[in-house]
Scaffold this motif. Structure first.
Motif, short mmCIF file in Angstrom:
data_model
loop_
_atom_site.label_atom_id
_atom_site.label_comp_id
_atom_site.label_asym_id
_atom_site.label_seq_id
_atom_site.Cartn_x
_atom_site.Cartn_y
_atom_site.Cartn_z
N ASP A 92 0.83 -1.21 0.00
CA ASP A 92 0.00 0.00 0.00
C ASP A 92 0.86 1.25 0.00
O ASP A 92 0.59 2.23 -0.73
CB ASP A 92 -0.93 0.01 1.22
CG ASP A 92 -1.92 -1.14 1.21
OD1 ASP A 92 -2.30 -1.59 0.11
OD2 ASP A 92 -2.33 -1.58 2.30
N THR A 93 1.91 1.24 0.81
CA THR A 93 2.82 2.39 0.87
C THR A 93 3.54 2.59 -0.45
O THR A 93 3.68 3.72 -0.94
CB THR A 93 3.84 2.18 2.00
OG1 THR A 93 3.14 2.13 3.25
CG2 THR A 93 4.87 3.29 2.03
N LEU A 94 4.00 1.50 -1.05
CA LEU A 94 4.75 1.60 -2.31
C LEU A 94 3.87 2.12 -3.44
O LEU A 94 4.33 2.91 -4.28
CB LEU A 94 5.35 0.25 -2.66
CG LEU A 94 6.44 -0.23 -1.70
CD1 LEU A 94 6.79 -1.69 -1.98
CD2 LEU A 94 7.69 0.64 -1.82
N ILE A 95 2.62 1.70 -3.47
CA ILE A 95 1.70 2.20 -4.50
C ILE A 95 1.50 3.71 -4.33
O ILE A 95 1.51 4.47 -5.31
CB ILE A 95 0.36 1.45 -4.42
CG1 ILE A 95 0.53 0.00 -4.91
CG2 ILE A 95 -0.71 2.15 -5.24
CD1 ILE A 95 -0.68 -0.88 -4.68
N GLU A 96 1.34 4.16 -3.09
CA GLU A 96 1.18 5.59 -2.83
C GLU A 96 2.41 6.37 -3.28
O GLU A 96 2.31 7.42 -3.93
CB GLU A 96 0.93 5.84 -1.35
CG GLU A 96 -0.44 5.45 -0.86
CD GLU A 96 -0.63 5.78 0.61
OE1 GLU A 96 0.28 6.39 1.21
OE2 GLU A 96 -1.68 5.43 1.16
N LEU A 97 3.59 5.88 -2.91
CA LEU A 97 4.83 6.58 -3.27
C LEU A 97 5.02 6.66 -4.78
O LEU A 97 5.46 7.68 -5.31
CB LEU A 97 6.03 5.88 -2.62
CG LEU A 97 6.18 6.05 -1.11
CD1 LEU A 97 7.24 5.10 -0.58
CD2 LEU A 97 6.55 7.50 -0.77
N ALA A 98 4.69 5.58 -5.48
CA ALA A 98 4.84 5.58 -6.93
C ALA A 98 3.92 6.61 -7.58
O ALA A 98 4.30 7.27 -8.56
CB ALA A 98 4.55 4.19 -7.48
N ALA A 99 2.72 6.75 -7.04
CA ALA A 99 1.78 7.73 -7.58
C ALA A 99 2.23 9.16 -7.29
O ALA A 99 2.08 10.06 -8.12
CB ALA A 99 0.39 7.48 -7.00
#
Length: 227
Positions: A92-99
């Motif tokens: 979840d954190t990685l998806i947010e950071l990528a966005a």
């Protein structure tokens, strides 16, 4: 192929940080410098998926983490996982950071034990869609990967640090960094036993612990041990 013009990679390190100590901080600084990262973000989590809930509340753990990095501008604190009411799943954190950072490679900093247990992580197969994995190890390390992780590892492993800056995600790098034999459990035990954990963690963090009476035996604990 879509053109990709990267900005300097960042690192992230998650954990309960209960309390944060030099065993967390020194490897972060090593990797920051050796991999030429723009910053390393420390992310205290609220509800760790793979271990018992931390003894100290989110407010205290955030305060200690912030104090620990206050004199190093390249080490920062990211509070997003503390603000969730759900378990702190890395995906979840990685998806947010990528966005949020579409041109910034993210290096997810983990230890060898985490790589060895990667197959137990929530949606682990998707992690490399959003980051590189940078795995710190000690000399004479042993890889004991599950077969499905071993197959992935053989496909994406790199020894080239520059690849982490040139590609957005998708690589695993094993990297030797300073490994200090310090544990938060041991620090808590020392404080509970009224012993001094100085030199295992920053002085300002230790002062905060004493000021807020963290990890000390309660009156109830003392009474039960003597009854």
């Amino acid at each position: 192929m879509t053109d990709f013009t990267p900005t300097r990679a960042i690192g992230i390190l998650g954990g309960t940080f209960d309390p944060i100590h030099y065993g967390h901080l020194r490897p972060c600084l090593d990797l920051l410098q050796q991999l030429n990262l723009a910053e390393v973000r420390l992310m205290p989590n609220h509800i760790p998926p793979h271990r018992a809930a931390p003894g100290s509340n989110a407010e205290h753990r955030l305060a200690m983490t912030s104090l620990a990095v206050e004199n190093c501008a390249e080490l920062t604190v990211d509070t997003r996982e503390l603000n969730r009411t759900t378990p702190s799943y890395s995906i979840d954190t990685l998806i947010e950071l990528a966005a949020e950072n579409p041109t910034t490679p993210v290096c997810f900093l983990i230890g060898l034990d985490s790589l060895n247990s990667l197959h137990t992580w929530y949606r682990w197969q998707e992690l490399l869609d959003y980051c590189h994995l940078v795995v710190s190890y000690r000399p004479n390390y042993a890889l004991t990967l599950a077969p499905e992780v071993q197959k992935l590892f053989e496909q994406v492993q790199t020894t080239d640090v520059e690849v982490l800056q040139q590609q957005k995600q998708g690589r695993i790098l094993l990297w030797p960094s300073t490994q200090l034999e310090i544990s938060a459990t041991r620090i808590r035990q020392l404080i509970e036993n009224q012993q001094n954990p100085q030199y295992l963690l920053p002085d300002n963090v230790l002062s905060y612990i004493h000021k807020n009476n963290l990890y000390a035996k309660t009156t109830a604990d003392t009474s039960s041990s003597t009854s």
